[in-house]
Design a protein around this motif. Sequence first.
Motif, PDB file in Angstrom:
ATOM      1  N   TRP A  56     -10.793 -15.594  45.124  1.00 15.62           N
ATOM      2  CA  TRP A  56     -10.783 -14.246  45.708  1.00 15.62           C
ATOM      3  C   TRP A  56      -9.558 -14.058  46.606  1.00 15.62           C
ATOM      4  O   TRP A  56      -8.901 -13.027  46.571  1.00 15.62           O
ATOM      5  CB  TRP A  56     -12.067 -14.019  46.497  1.00 15.62           C
ATOM      6  CG  TRP A  56     -12.162 -12.644  47.099  1.00 15.62           C
ATOM      7  CD1 TRP A  56     -12.673 -11.520  46.511  1.00 15.62           C
ATOM      8  CD2 TRP A  56     -11.723 -12.256  48.417  1.00 15.62           C
ATOM      9  NE1 TRP A  56     -12.588 -10.453  47.381  1.00 15.62           N
ATOM     10  CE2 TRP A  56     -12.000 -10.868  48.548  1.00 15.62           C
ATOM     11  CE3 TRP A  56     -11.135 -12.928  49.470  1.00 15.62           C
ATOM     12  CZ2 TRP A  56     -11.709 -10.161  49.712  1.00 15.62           C
ATOM     13  CZ3 TRP A  56     -10.818 -12.226  50.621  1.00 15.62           C
ATOM     14  CH2 TRP A  56     -11.117 -10.858  50.736  1.00 15.62           C
TER      15      TRP A  56
ATOM     16  N   GLY B  91      -7.989 -11.781  44.263  1.00 14.04           N
ATOM     17  CA  GLY B  91      -8.757 -10.579  44.579  1.00 14.04           C
ATOM     18  C   GLY B  91      -9.658 -10.160  43.421  1.00 14.04           C
ATOM     19  O   GLY B  91      -9.449 -10.556  42.272  1.00 14.04           O
ATOM     20  N   THR B  92     -10.670  -9.395  43.726  1.00 15.56           N
ATOM     21  CA  THR B  92     -11.568  -8.840  42.716  1.00 15.56           C
ATOM     22  C   THR B  92     -11.939  -7.433  43.174  1.00 15.56           C
ATOM     23  O   THR B  92     -11.548  -6.984  44.244  1.00 15.56           O
ATOM     24  CB  THR B  92     -12.863  -9.675  42.570  1.00 15.56           C
ATOM     25  OG1 THR B  92     -13.636  -9.548  43.768  1.00 15.56           O
ATOM     26  CG2 THR B  92     -12.562 -11.139  42.313  1.00 15.56           C
ATOM     27  N   GLU B  93     -12.708  -6.745  42.342  1.00 20.76           N
ATOM     28  CA  GLU B  93     -13.161  -5.411  42.730  1.00 20.76           C
ATOM     29  C   GLU B  93     -14.208  -5.476  43.830  1.00 20.76           C
ATOM     30  O   GLU B  93     -14.426  -4.506  44.544  1.00 20.76           O
ATOM     31  CB  GLU B  93     -13.741  -4.686  41.504  1.00 20.76           C
ATOM     32  CG  GLU B  93     -12.700  -4.403  40.416  1.00 20.76           C
ATOM     33  CD  GLU B  93     -13.313  -3.702  39.224  1.00 20.76           C
ATOM     34  OE1 GLU B  93     -14.551  -3.505  39.218  1.00 20.76           O
ATOM     35  OE2 GLU B  93     -12.561  -3.346  38.295  1.00 20.76           O
ATOM     36  N   ARG B  94     -14.873  -6.606  43.951  1.00 18.22           N
ATOM     37  CA  ARG B  94     -15.920  -6.751  44.960  1.00 18.22           C
ATOM     38  C   ARG B  94     -15.363  -7.379  46.234  1.00 18.22           C
ATOM     39  O   ARG B  94     -14.478  -8.221  46.188  1.00 18.22           O
ATOM     40  CB  ARG B  94     -17.051  -7.649  44.456  1.00 18.22           C
ATOM     41  CG  ARG B  94     -17.812  -7.149  43.247  1.00 18.22           C
ATOM     42  CD  ARG B  94     -19.012  -8.038  43.013  1.00 18.22           C
ATOM     43  NE  ARG B  94     -19.724  -7.696  41.799  1.00 18.22           N
ATOM     44  CZ  ARG B  94     -19.480  -8.238  40.606  1.00 18.22           C
ATOM     45  NH1 ARG B  94     -18.535  -9.157  40.494  1.00 18.22           N
ATOM     46  NH2 ARG B  94     -20.171  -7.886  39.545  1.00 18.22           N
TER      47      ARG B  94
ATOM     48  N   GLU C 191     -19.158 -11.225  46.353  1.00 12.45           N
ATOM     49  CA  GLU C 191     -18.866 -12.308  45.417  1.00 12.45           C
ATOM     50  C   GLU C 191     -19.635 -13.573  45.799  1.00 12.45           C
ATOM     51  O   GLU C 191     -20.211 -14.251  44.954  1.00 12.45           O
ATOM     52  CB  GLU C 191     -17.362 -12.609  45.402  1.00 12.45           C
ATOM     53  CG  GLU C 191     -16.509 -11.556  44.750  1.00 12.45           C
ATOM     54  CD  GLU C 191     -16.617 -11.568  43.235  1.00 12.45           C
ATOM     55  OE1 GLU C 191     -17.289 -12.460  42.672  1.00 12.45           O
ATOM     56  OE2 GLU C 191     -16.031 -10.677  42.603  1.00 12.45           O
TER      57      GLU C 191
END
Length: 205
Positions: free
Chosen positions: A173, A177-180, A185
């Motif tokens: 992350w 990075g992620t959308e959440r 996560e």
Amino acid sequence: MTESSLRERQKERRRARIYSAAIELFKETGFEATTATEIARASNVSRGTFFNYYPYKEAVLLEYGSEVMERLGEHARARLGAGVTPLEVLLEVWDLLAEENTTERDLFPPLAYEVMNPNPERAKTAYRALPLSGVIEIILQPMHEAGQIRPDMSLARISNLIADTYLMVALRWSAYGTERPLREEMRLALDLLLGGALKRPEMLP
């Protein structure tokens, strides 16, 4: 105050000054971009003095991580002592750690990489400085004693697997990075882990 105790206090103050200057520089200019010379200059010591206190730059991050782990351990013990259930405490610690990593996102990757350092001595030093698995083991101990943890794995192994999963998910992350948000996560990862760590129905008495 004796001369030796005065020297010790001076060393402690100097170490604290170096540590504070280093962390501030890491946050301002990034860990990779910060040099030992810059840290020494900011803390009014020589470059050699810096290395007397911290043998390599990552050692400063290990001290930071150790302080975070100490706070999490104190939180866990206090909450368990107040009668909060272990799973609730685990979620609280999980969220606190995710919040810390989100706030100090740039510090986490080099800290995590140090745990996986190919130099075994440095990796061992990092592992000892960041005892997340020990904090998790403290939290899950009451469930283990109550027979709520699956018996085919040791509590230490389960705790290590949960800690290792946090490390890898948070590292991914932080780096990509992620959308959440990290908190979401990590909650998803924890939910999956606990589904395998708690006793399956066929194991129940």
